[in-house]
Design a protein around this motif. Structure first.
Motif, mmCIF file in Angstrom:
data_model
loop_
_atom_site.group_PDB
_atom_site.id
_atom_site.type_symbol
_atom_site.label_atom_id
_atom_site.label_comp_id
_atom_site.label_asym_id
_atom_site.label_seq_id
_atom_site.Cartn_x
_atom_site.Cartn_y
_atom_site.Cartn_z
ATOM 1 N N ASP A 9 0.820 -1.209 0.000
ATOM 2 C CA ASP A 9 0.000 0.000 0.000
ATOM 3 C C ASP A 9 0.857 1.263 0.000
ATOM 4 O O ASP A 9 0.372 2.333 -0.351
ATOM 5 C CB ASP A 9 -0.926 0.004 1.213
ATOM 6 N N ARG A 10 2.095 1.125 0.393
ATOM 7 C CA ARG A 10 3.012 2.276 0.361
ATOM 8 C C ARG A 10 3.690 2.423 -1.005
ATOM 9 O O ARG A 10 3.988 3.533 -1.444
ATOM 10 C CB ARG A 10 4.113 2.112 1.415
ATOM 11 N N LEU A 11 3.966 1.308 -1.635
ATOM 12 C CA LEU A 11 4.821 1.278 -2.821
ATOM 13 C C LEU A 11 4.034 0.726 -3.998
ATOM 14 O O LEU A 11 3.754 -0.474 -4.070
ATOM 15 C CB LEU A 11 6.051 0.402 -2.547
ATOM 16 N N ALA A 12 3.670 1.589 -4.931
ATOM 17 C CA ALA A 12 2.921 1.141 -6.099
ATOM 18 C C ALA A 12 3.809 0.271 -6.989
ATOM 19 O O ALA A 12 4.999 0.554 -7.171
ATOM 20 C CB ALA A 12 2.411 2.341 -6.887
ATOM 21 N N TYR A 13 3.218 -0.774 -7.548
ATOM 22 C CA TYR A 13 3.982 -1.640 -8.448
ATOM 23 C C TYR A 13 4.260 -0.913 -9.759
ATOM 24 O O TYR A 13 3.368 -0.276 -10.332
ATOM 25 C CB TYR A 13 3.227 -2.931 -8.735
ATOM 26 N N ASP A 181 16.201 0.680 2.798
ATOM 27 C CA ASP A 181 15.796 -0.667 3.213
ATOM 28 C C ASP A 181 14.975 -1.401 2.153
ATOM 29 O O ASP A 181 14.881 -2.626 2.181
ATOM 30 C CB ASP A 181 14.965 -0.598 4.496
ATOM 31 N N TRP A 182 14.363 -0.653 1.241
ATOM 32 C CA TRP A 182 13.455 -1.237 0.253
ATOM 33 C C TRP A 182 14.248 -1.545 -1.016
ATOM 34 O O TRP A 182 14.247 -0.777 -1.975
ATOM 35 C CB TRP A 182 12.303 -0.281 -0.027
ATOM 36 N N VAL A 183 14.905 -2.696 -1.037
ATOM 37 C CA VAL A 183 15.776 -3.050 -2.164
ATOM 38 C C VAL A 183 14.914 -3.747 -3.220
ATOM 39 O O VAL A 183 14.872 -4.978 -3.306
ATOM 40 C CB VAL A 183 16.937 -3.943 -1.690
ATOM 41 N N CYS A 189 12.147 4.700 -6.178
ATOM 42 C CA CYS A 189 10.691 4.641 -6.329
ATOM 43 C C CYS A 189 10.078 5.528 -5.245
ATOM 44 O O CYS A 189 10.704 5.788 -4.216
ATOM 45 C CB CYS A 189 10.165 3.217 -6.168
ATOM 46 N N ARG A 190 8.853 5.939 -5.473
ATOM 47 C CA ARG A 190 8.157 6.778 -4.502
ATOM 48 C C ARG A 190 7.445 5.914 -3.468
ATOM 49 O O ARG A 190 6.783 4.938 -3.810
ATOM 50 C CB ARG A 190 7.174 7.706 -5.218
ATOM 51 N N LEU A 191 7.571 6.328 -2.216
ATOM 52 C CA LEU A 191 7.025 5.585 -1.083
ATOM 53 C C LEU A 191 6.066 6.492 -0.328
ATOM 54 O O LEU A 191 6.428 7.603 0.064
ATOM 55 C CB LEU A 191 8.169 5.138 -0.167
ATOM 56 N N ARG A 192 4.876 6.024 -0.115
ATOM 57 C CA ARG A 192 3.846 6.811 0.567
ATOM 58 C C ARG A 192 4.034 6.749 2.076
ATOM 59 O O ARG A 192 4.187 5.682 2.656
ATOM 60 C CB ARG A 192 2.475 6.257 0.188
ATOM 61 N N THR A 197 5.600 12.012 0.485
ATOM 62 C CA THR A 197 6.298 11.013 -0.313
ATOM 63 C C THR A 197 7.800 11.045 -0.029
ATOM 64 O O THR A 197 8.417 12.104 -0.005
ATOM 65 C CB THR A 197 6.061 11.265 -1.813
ATOM 66 N N VAL A 198 8.365 9.870 0.187
ATOM 67 C CA VAL A 198 9.819 9.726 0.266
ATOM 68 C C VAL A 198 10.230 8.735 -0.811
ATOM 69 O O VAL A 198 9.385 8.107 -1.457
ATOM 70 C CB VAL A 198 10.271 9.245 1.671
ATOM 71 N N LEU A 199 11.524 8.596 -1.025
ATOM 72 C CA LEU A 199 12.017 7.689 -2.062
ATOM 73 C C LEU A 199 12.637 6.444 -1.450
ATOM 74 O O LEU A 199 13.267 6.502 -0.390
ATOM 75 C CB LEU A 199 13.061 8.383 -2.934
#
Length: 300
Positions: A9-13, A181-183, A189-192, A197-199
């Protein structure tokens, strides 16, 4: 208070062929993002990693042998790594426990004075899940780095890449704008988050001396071979006209107590020589990647 968002839900595919073709300055193909992890291991805690298993097979405390393994990196290994990058004019990102600024100020000052970027890495080397007050720990880390360097960190890597579901919201609330942390991709990518928004940042769990050497037990040469194979492939894709084309980002991560030892430091030096000999890459820090990506207009 609503429940924290799940990762999906944070990271759109976003599929690679559907992303815009991004360009780097001067026609470069790949950004290389070196990360040096410097951590504070407390003797009263279980050691984050072990090079020697206890003779009984059960972890013992205090674990002097494995604490000393890490301490060698702080006393000796770090300085070899510092020289390797300085000799080649490369300024990596320092992934650093905030408490290193207090307990190892000689190291923190050397990195600061060499122009290394400071990326928050927890206050001490303790998994995020075991921190009683995560928000306070993040705030303390940011404040300590800001006091020592003169500016707060904009990036974060959890100890052992650990996060709870609310971690991105807590990080954004303290001014963190990119998280490693999101490898999940070869591009940010954009993170909600609740703080905007952060990357995500393309860190690496495979071009990393902990899993590669200490867990998988490869020879040190595998680190350089794997990194060079990755850069070859990414550069070829970046230059292609096909659906995989466009700029890429490649990170590699090292630790002073592993790569900074005498029998491995030469592998790092040879790797840096091979990378600097290329004319299709550039070395950037995390904030450079963040700013470039936001300016690109890629919505992913």
């Amino acid at each position: 208070m609503s429940a924290p968002l799940a990762p999906r839900d944070r990271l759109a595919y976003a599929a690679l062929p559907d992303r815009p073709r991004l360009a780097l300055p001067d026609g470069k193909a790949v950004v290389v993002w070196p990360v040096v992890n410097v951590e504070n291991w407390l003797i009263e805690n279980p050691m984050p990693r072990q090079v020697l298993v206890a003779p009984t097979g059960a972890a013992l405390q205090p674990d002097l042998a494995n604490w000393a393994w890490h301490e060698y990196g702080m006393r000796v290994g770090f300085w070899r790594i510092l020289e390797a990058f300085a000799a080649r004019g490369i300024r990596p990102t320092l992934s650093v426990n905030g408490s290193v600024c207090d307990d190892y100020p000689r190291i923190a000052a050397a990195a600061r004075d060499a122009g290394w970027e400071f990326m928050g890495h927890g206050f001490e080397q303790v998994p995020t899940h075991q921190v009683a007050d995560q928000a306070a720990m993040i705030a303390r880390t940011v404040e300590t780095i800001a006091r020592f360097t003169g500016s707060p960190p904009t990036g974060w890597l959890g100890p052992g890449l650990t996060e709870t579901l609310e971690t991105p919201d807590l990080l954004a609330a303290e001014g963190i704008r990119w998280i490693a942390d999101w490898v999940v991709d070869d591009l940010p990518c954009r993170l909600r988050t609740t703080g905007g928004t952060v990357l995500t940042m393309p860190y690496s769990v495979e071009l990393n001396d902990i899993p590669l050497i200490m867990i998988q037990h490869h020879r040190a040469a595998e680190f350089a071979e794997r990194t060079l194979a990755q850069i070859d492939r990414l550069a070829a894709e970046a230059k292609s006209d096909g659906p995989l084309g466009g700029a890429k980002v490649m990170s590699f991560a090292i630790h002073p107590y592993i790569t900074g030892v005498p029998h491995r430091i030469g592998v790092l030096e040879a790797l840096l020589d091979a990378l600097t000999a290329r004319d299709d890459i550039l070395f950037w820090q995390g904030h450079d990647i963040h700013d470039w990506y936001l300016a690109s207009g890629d919505p992913a």
